[in-house]
Write a protein that holds these residues in place. Structure first.
Motif, PDB file in Angstrom:
ATOM      1  N   GLN A   1      14.409   0.822  -3.876  1.00 57.00           N
ATOM      2  CA  GLN A   1      14.587   1.333  -5.207  1.00 57.00           C
ATOM      3  C   GLN A   1      13.229   1.473  -6.034  1.00 57.00           C
ATOM      4  OE1 GLN A   1      17.073  -1.266  -7.244  1.00 57.00           O
ATOM      5  NE2 GLN A   1      19.061  -0.654  -5.859  1.00 57.00           N
ATOM      6  N   LEU A   2      12.379   0.677  -6.054  1.00 59.45           N
ATOM      7  CA  LEU A   2      11.221   0.863  -6.440  1.00 59.45           C
ATOM      8  C   LEU A   2      10.370   1.960  -5.822  1.00 59.45           C
ATOM      9  CD1 LEU A   2       9.092  -0.006  -8.635  1.00 59.45           C
ATOM     10  CD2 LEU A   2       8.044  -1.745  -6.952  1.00 59.45           C
ATOM     11  N   LEU A   3      10.319   2.212  -4.601  1.00 61.60           N
ATOM     12  CA  LEU A   3       9.834   3.238  -3.770  1.00 61.60           C
ATOM     13  C   LEU A   3      10.299   4.776  -4.398  1.00 61.60           C
ATOM     14  CD1 LEU A   3       7.841   4.101  -1.215  1.00 61.60           C
ATOM     15  CD2 LEU A   3       9.995   4.034   0.031  1.00 61.60           C
ATOM     16  N   LEU A   4      11.555   4.746  -4.583  1.00 61.64           N
ATOM     17  CA  LEU A   4      12.135   5.850  -5.161  1.00 61.64           C
ATOM     18  C   LEU A   4      11.691   6.151  -6.465  1.00 61.64           C
ATOM     19  CD1 LEU A   4      14.165   8.330  -4.690  1.00 61.64           C
ATOM     20  CD2 LEU A   4      15.814   6.619  -5.876  1.00 61.64           C
ATOM     21  N   THR A   5      11.702   5.224  -7.415  1.00 63.02           N
ATOM     22  CA  THR A   5      11.004   5.554  -8.721  1.00 63.02           C
ATOM     23  C   THR A   5       9.924   5.887  -8.901  1.00 63.02           C
ATOM     24  OG1 THR A   5      11.022   2.992  -9.223  1.00 63.02           O
ATOM     25  CG2 THR A   5      13.113   4.249  -9.770  1.00 63.02           C
TER      26      THR A   5
ATOM     27  N   GLN B   1       8.059   9.107 -10.290  1.00 63.71           N
ATOM     28  CA  GLN B   1       7.032   9.051 -11.311  1.00 63.71           C
ATOM     29  C   GLN B   1       5.785   9.888 -10.968  1.00 63.71           C
ATOM     30  OE1 GLN B   1       4.253   6.096 -10.963  1.00 63.71           O
ATOM     31  NE2 GLN B   1       3.973   5.585 -13.155  1.00 63.71           N
ATOM     32  N   GLY B   2       5.434   9.865  -9.632  1.00 65.09           N
ATOM     33  CA  GLY B   2       4.313  10.543  -9.273  1.00 65.09           C
ATOM     34  C   GLY B   2       4.323  11.869  -9.526  1.00 65.09           C
ATOM     35  N   LEU B   3       5.359  12.660  -9.536  1.00 64.03           N
ATOM     36  CA  LEU B   3       5.722  14.057  -9.862  1.00 64.03           C
ATOM     37  C   LEU B   3       4.985  14.378 -11.149  1.00 64.03           C
ATOM     38  CD1 LEU B   3       9.210  14.887  -8.569  1.00 64.03           C
ATOM     39  CD2 LEU B   3       7.065  15.594  -7.541  1.00 64.03           C
ATOM     40  N   GLY B   4       5.323  13.546 -12.235  1.00 59.19           N
ATOM     41  CA  GLY B   4       4.720  13.905 -13.403  1.00 59.19           C
ATOM     42  C   GLY B   4       3.422  13.354 -13.537  1.00 59.19           C
TER      43      GLY B   4
ATOM     44  N   GLY C   1       0.757  -1.243  -0.035  1.00 62.36           N
ATOM     45  CA  GLY C   1      -0.021   0.068   0.077  1.00 62.36           C
ATOM     46  C   GLY C   1       0.761   1.187  -0.082  1.00 62.36           C
ATOM     47  N   THR C   2       1.942   1.338   0.762  1.00 63.56           N
ATOM     48  CA  THR C   2       2.782   2.394   0.641  1.00 63.56           C
ATOM     49  C   THR C   2       3.676   2.825  -0.694  1.00 63.56           C
ATOM     50  OG1 THR C   2       3.323   2.076   3.162  1.00 63.56           O
ATOM     51  CG2 THR C   2       4.880   3.166   1.772  1.00 63.56           C
ATOM     52  N   LEU C   3       3.707   1.629  -1.573  1.00 67.10           N
ATOM     53  CA  LEU C   3       4.152   2.057  -2.804  1.00 67.10           C
ATOM     54  C   LEU C   3       3.296   2.727  -3.615  1.00 67.10           C
ATOM     55  CD1 LEU C   3       6.045  -1.372  -3.609  1.00 67.10           C
ATOM     56  CD2 LEU C   3       7.001   0.848  -3.599  1.00 67.10           C
ATOM     57  N   GLY C   4       2.155   2.375  -3.393  1.00 67.31           N
ATOM     58  CA  GLY C   4       0.805   3.086  -4.046  1.00 67.31           C
ATOM     59  C   GLY C   4       0.698   4.420  -3.726  1.00 67.31           C
ATOM     60  N   THR C   5       0.927   4.636  -2.085  1.00 67.67           N
ATOM     61  CA  THR C   5       0.714   5.805  -1.614  1.00 67.67           C
ATOM     62  C   THR C   5       1.718   6.799  -1.981  1.00 67.67           C
ATOM     63  OG1 THR C   5      -0.821   4.937   0.164  1.00 67.67           O
ATOM     64  CG2 THR C   5       0.379   7.155   0.608  1.00 67.67           C
ATOM     65  N   ALA C   6       2.915   6.202  -1.913  1.00 67.77           N
ATOM     66  CA  ALA C   6       4.123   7.191  -2.171  1.00 67.77           C
ATOM     67  C   ALA C   6       4.056   7.843  -3.704  1.00 67.77           C
ATOM     68  CB  ALA C   6       5.287   6.356  -2.124  1.00 67.77           C
ATOM     69  N   ALA C   7       3.604   7.261  -4.515  1.00 64.50           N
ATOM     70  CA  ALA C   7       3.288   7.554  -5.903  1.00 64.50           C
ATOM     71  C   ALA C   7       2.355   8.787  -5.760  1.00 64.50           C
ATOM     72  CB  ALA C   7       3.109   6.786  -6.970  1.00 64.50           C
ATOM     73  N   LEU C   8       1.084   8.464  -5.405  1.00 65.71           N
ATOM     74  CA  LEU C   8       0.110   9.567  -5.115  1.00 65.71           C
ATOM     75  C   LEU C   8       0.398  10.597  -4.274  1.00 65.71           C
ATOM     76  CD1 LEU C   8      -2.933   6.948  -4.421  1.00 65.71           C
ATOM     77  CD2 LEU C   8      -2.226   8.203  -6.762  1.00 65.71           C
ATOM     78  N   LEU C   9       1.423  10.481  -3.070  1.00 56.84           N
ATOM     79  CA  LEU C   9       1.628  11.713  -2.596  1.00 56.84           C
ATOM     80  C   LEU C   9       2.561  12.803  -3.275  1.00 56.84           C
ATOM     81  CD1 LEU C   9       2.456  10.330   1.166  1.00 56.84           C
ATOM     82  CD2 LEU C   9       0.754  12.039   0.408  1.00 56.84           C
ATOM     83  N   CYS C  10       3.490  11.995  -4.051  1.00 59.36           N
ATOM     84  CA  CYS C  10       4.320  12.827  -4.840  1.00 59.36           C
ATOM     85  C   CYS C  10       3.692  13.569  -6.037  1.00 59.36           C
ATOM     86  CB  CYS C  10       5.605  11.951  -5.122  1.00 59.36           C
ATOM     87  SG  CYS C  10       7.022  11.575  -3.761  1.00 59.36           S
TER      88      CYS C  10
ATOM     89  N   LEU D   1      12.286   3.260 -15.733  1.00 56.51           N
ATOM     90  CA  LEU D   1      13.243   3.140 -14.799  1.00 56.51           C
ATOM     91  C   LEU D   1      12.981   2.218 -13.624  1.00 56.51           C
ATOM     92  CD1 LEU D   1      15.055   6.647 -14.529  1.00 56.51           C
ATOM     93  CD2 LEU D   1      15.846   4.445 -15.948  1.00 56.51           C
ATOM     94  N   SER D   2      11.616   2.109 -13.390  1.00 55.52           N
ATOM     95  CA  SER D   2      11.248   1.153 -12.549  1.00 55.52           C
ATOM     96  C   SER D   2      11.323  -0.355 -12.776  1.00 55.52           C
ATOM     97  CB  SER D   2       9.465   1.480 -12.161  1.00 55.52           C
ATOM     98  OG  SER D   2       9.322   2.634 -11.738  1.00 55.52           O
ATOM     99  N   GLY D   3      11.494  -0.501 -14.258  1.00 50.62           N
ATOM    100  CA  GLY D   3      11.625  -2.003 -14.396  1.00 50.62           C
ATOM    101  C   GLY D   3      12.942  -2.362 -14.078  1.00 50.62           C
ATOM    102  N   PHE D   4      13.926  -1.596 -13.494  1.00 50.67           N
ATOM    103  CA  PHE D   4      15.357  -1.852 -13.570  1.00 50.67           C
ATOM    104  C   PHE D   4      15.556  -1.974 -11.911  1.00 50.67           C
ATOM    105  CE2 PHE D   4      15.793   0.199 -17.715  1.00 50.67           C
ATOM    106  CZ  PHE D   4      16.622  -0.553 -18.326  1.00 50.67           C
ATOM    107  N   THR D   5      14.592  -1.746 -11.388  1.00 50.19           N
ATOM    108  CA  THR D   5      14.934  -1.525  -9.612  1.00 50.19           C
ATOM    109  C   THR D   5      14.924  -3.171  -9.066  1.00 50.19           C
ATOM    110  OG1 THR D   5      12.548  -1.785  -9.380  1.00 50.19           O
ATOM    111  CG2 THR D   5      13.326   0.298  -9.341  1.00 50.19           C
TER     112      THR D   5
END
Length: 415
Positions: free
Chosen positions: A104-108, A112-115, A52-61, A95-99
């Motif tokens: 690392q996936l949390l970062l990418t 991604q969420g910024l865009g 859930g945090t991976l989903g939330t991180a993108a939404l927050l950013c 770039l998420s495909g290389f994590t």
């Protein structure tokens, strides 16, 4: 029913396709994670909270991206920011495909969420300013139906890729395909121009542009609009994100469906979502913005509770996926036009971007909350409870917002 699309001129049609396709590609890239999440949970032994945090991180950013894009769109232009945001989210999906790890996936995903957030902020105001006020709700709401198309493409790619490749590498191939939207920027550069209502265009008032300040949206009389629009967005998107983030996992892990079975059930939900966007867009111009929000929120509450809390058969779950998608998306369809109508020209992208993305930031916690609650109650009850709580915010905000149907997008300060 009058065919509003046939009445659009060449420029309006180009803008419509640019915004709707951009939104669809945005949705595709974001939802690639949702459909790949069950595989990642298994391969990396992720807890429900981490997923859930991976989903939330993108939404927050994405909220931060939306705030920044709104400010930049009022300064440098809607189409310029639209192109930059599409390139940004496509790059970081790829770039998420290389994590190689959760961190690392949390970062990418976060980058991604910024865009992702910025694309809506620029595209929604661009579409609202180009289209005639009499059909604004229908057109802008129909643009948002592109989300369902993008989600559908993500599900199709998931079904295809995971059927042809082992899960250990299939999720990487999915993210690599996320680079496709970058090619669409070439079309936007050629065919889409700035709206005449943009503060930097030739017909804009230079003095008004110079008086622009980000803080204006927090001062009377705009402050009330900013708070209520943010509250409405938080409820609508929070409830929507529960389904978008967790439905694939619910079908696979709770209903024990196969890859093909999950894809089929999601297809019914997406068809309902697409229809809900288009229907709500029509209702928004006919019944008014407020009545449509209230009706859709009430119906979405009943539907999500029935879907997740009642002991339904597989056939019923399949059929119920249509109204589930219909009403969850029907709430969201009216926000683009409504938020544009709440703010004057000089801070329209700023106010619209801030309100929508503040709501997105708040709503982003709901999928993570659902993940943690599921550890105690189970995934189905957690989805129903959290989505219902979110939709209550929509009802409160909709009853307090002014009715803006048919408003002129001039330099108004209040309605």
């Amino acid at each position: 029913m009058k065919n509003w699309f046939s009445d659009l001129d060449r420029r309006e049609r180009h803008t419509f396709w640019a915004c709707s396709t951009g939104w669809a590609l945005d949705a595709m890239d974001l939802q690639l994670y949702a459909v790949a999440m069950p595989a990642l949970v298994s391969l990396w032994a992720l807890s429900p909270g981490q997923a859930g945090t991976l989903g939330t991180a993108a939404l927050l950013c994405s909220s931060l991206g939306g705030w920044l894009a709104g400010i930049l769109a009022d300064r440098f232009g809607r189409t310029t920011v639209l192109k930059i945001t599409i390139l940004w989210f496509a790059l970081f999906t790829f770039l998420s495909g290389f994590t190689q790890s959760y961190a690392q996936l949390l970062l990418t995903r976060s980058l991604q969420g910024l865009g992702f957030g910025g694309e809506w902020a620029a595209g929604a105001v661009l579409m609202s300013e180009v289209i005639d006020r009499r059909v604004r709700g229908r057109v802008v709401g129909s643009v948002q139906s592109g989300w369902s198309v993008g989600y559908g493409v993500a599900v199709l790619l998931y079904t295809l890729v995971f059927s042809l490749a082992p899960a250990a590498v299939a999720w990487r191939y999915l993210f690599f395909l996320g680079l496709i939207p970058a090619l669409f920027v070439l079309w936007i550069r050629r065919y889409v121009t700035e709206p005449e209502r943009f503060p930097g265009s030739s017909d804009a008032n230079p003095a008004a542009a110079q008086r622009w300040s980000f803080l204006d949206i927090f001062l009377p009389p705009l402050r009330r609009h900013t708070v209520l629009a943010s509250l409405l967005a938080a409820g609508a998107l929070g409830g929507n994100y529960v389904t978008l983030t967790w439905l694939a996992s619910y079908l696979k892990n709770v209903r024990h469906l196969s890859v093909l079975g999950t894809g089929g059930y999601l297809a019914v939900n997406i068809a309902g979502s697409f229809t809900g966007y288009l229907t709500s867009a029509q209702l928004s111009d006919r019944l008014g913005r407020r009545r449509t929000f209230i009706f859709m929120a009430c119906a979405a509450t009943v539907t999500v509770c029935s879907y997740t809390l009642l002991p339904l058969t597989r056939a019923t779950v399949l059929l119920a996926g249509f109204p589930l998608g219909f009403f969850q998306s029907g709430i969201v369809a009216g926000m683009g036009a409504t938020f544009a109508e709440l703010f004057p020209r000089r801070v329209r992208a700023t106010g619209q971007g801030f309100s929508y993305n503040t709501g997105r930031a708040a709503g982003a916690f709901v999928p993570a909350l659902t993940g943690y609650v599921s550890g105690r109650l189970g995934l189905g009850p957690a989805m129903g409870l959290c989505a219902t709580g979110a939709y209550l915010f929509v009802l409160v905000a909709a009853t307090m917002l002014p009715e803006t149907r048919g408003a002129e997008l001039g330099d108004q300060e209040s309605h």
